[in-house]
Motif scaffolding. Structure first.
Motif, PDB file in Angstrom:
ATOM      1  N   LEU A  41       0.868  -1.175   0.000  1.00  0.00           N
ATOM      2  CA  LEU A  41       0.000   0.000   0.000  1.00  0.00           C
ATOM      3  C   LEU A  41       0.905   1.225   0.000  1.00  0.00           C
ATOM      4  O   LEU A  41       1.928   1.247   0.693  1.00  0.00           O
ATOM      5  N   VAL A  42       0.528   2.249  -0.751  1.00  0.00           N
ATOM      6  CA  VAL A  42       1.354   3.448  -0.862  1.00  0.00           C
ATOM      7  C   VAL A  42       0.464   4.678  -0.728  1.00  0.00           C
ATOM      8  O   VAL A  42      -0.423   4.901  -1.557  1.00  0.00           O
ATOM      9  N   SER A  43       0.717   5.461   0.312  1.00  0.00           N
ATOM     10  CA  SER A  43      -0.014   6.710   0.521  1.00  0.00           C
ATOM     11  C   SER A  43       0.946   7.870   0.286  1.00  0.00           C
ATOM     12  O   SER A  43       1.948   8.016   1.007  1.00  0.00           O
ATOM     13  N   PHE A  44       0.651   8.687  -0.725  1.00  0.00           N
ATOM     14  CA  PHE A  44       1.484   9.846  -1.057  1.00  0.00           C
ATOM     15  C   PHE A  44       0.935  11.074  -0.348  1.00  0.00           C
ATOM     16  O   PHE A  44      -0.263  11.362  -0.446  1.00  0.00           O
ATOM     17  N   SER A  45       1.781  11.808   0.339  1.00  0.00           N
ATOM     18  CA  SER A  45       1.331  13.043   0.984  1.00  0.00           C
ATOM     19  C   SER A  45       1.314  14.187  -0.030  1.00  0.00           C
ATOM     20  O   SER A  45       2.322  14.470  -0.676  1.00  0.00           O
TER      21      SER A  45
END
Length: 230
Positions: free
Chosen positions: A107-111
């Motif tokens: 999972l990848v959450s970009f700010s």
């Protein structure tokens, strides 16, 4: 009736049963293969993620190359978001739990507010939301890098809200879409990150991609920012 006749009559039901069972077996096999192909057809190649190099919550560099060979889900959030970000992160946590036993999933959450969201801030946010640091990356970098990645690679909206914005809107607006990316860095589906049903749909499609043989398919036109969610 002769013994020979008795044997012939006894063989008829057995033969019919064999034919029925064989037919059932072939039918079920065909359906399984057909639905598997049908499932793959639901996940067309939409576009390709361009290379990037960003920093995660543990201050490690994460690149597109690090995700090669993995199926991953991406979203865009920021930790001080007063609007939809907590709901997005909750949905991502649900996905994490549903695919916890699958090793080749990330999972990848970009700010989208990287000036505020330093690795330290992201680490606290990740811990507060039960993120597994080995499988869920919270990435920060420069505004230019991340906003360009959102708009050009993922075809998702992001921008700065005007100074006179309502307080509940926060400093940044962004899409709440999730994107599913395959082992070759190609976007295969978009989902509404706020829908309760999204986690189960994403988990199902992750499994479909993990079973899919690598194929070089034609890339399609970008999905409009506000559409294409499943």
């Amino acid at each position: 009736m002769s013994e020979k006749g008795t044997r012939r009559i006894g063989l008829i039901p057995f033969g019919l049963a064999t034919v029925v069972l064989l037919s059932l077996f072939l039918t079920l096999t065909y359906q399984a293969l057909f639905h598997r192909k049908e499932g793959a057809a639901r996940l067309p190649v939409l576009r390709r993620v361009e290379t990037f190099s960003l920093t995660d919550q543990s201050k490690k560099t994460v690149t597109l190359g690090d995700l090669r060979g993995k199926v991953w889900v991406a979203d865009f959030i920021y930790t001080s978001c007063p609007g939809p970000c907590p709901a997005e992160t909750l949905r991502m946590k649900e996905i994490q739990d549903l695919v916890a036993g699958l090793p080749d999933v990330r999972l990848v959450s970009f700010s989208v507010d990287p000036g505020v969201d330093t690795p330290e801030v992201l680490a606290r946010y990740a811990q507060a939301h039960g993120a597994d640091p080995a499988k869920w990356y919270f990435l920060t970098g420069t505004v230019k890098e991340i906003w360009r990645l959102a708009t050009e690679s993922f075809a998702l909206a992001v921008g700065e809200n005007p100074p006179n914005r309502p307080a509940e809107e926060g400093p940044v607006f962004h899409s709440t879409q999730f994107a599913l990316v395959d082992q070759e860095g190609r976007i295969r589906a978009y989902y509404d990150g706020l829908r309760p049903a999204t986690a189960a749909r994403v988990a199902r499609d992750i499994r479909a991609l993990l079973e899919e043989r690598p194929t070089a398919g034609p890339e399609r036109s970008p999905v409009p920012t506000g559409g294409g969610a499943r």
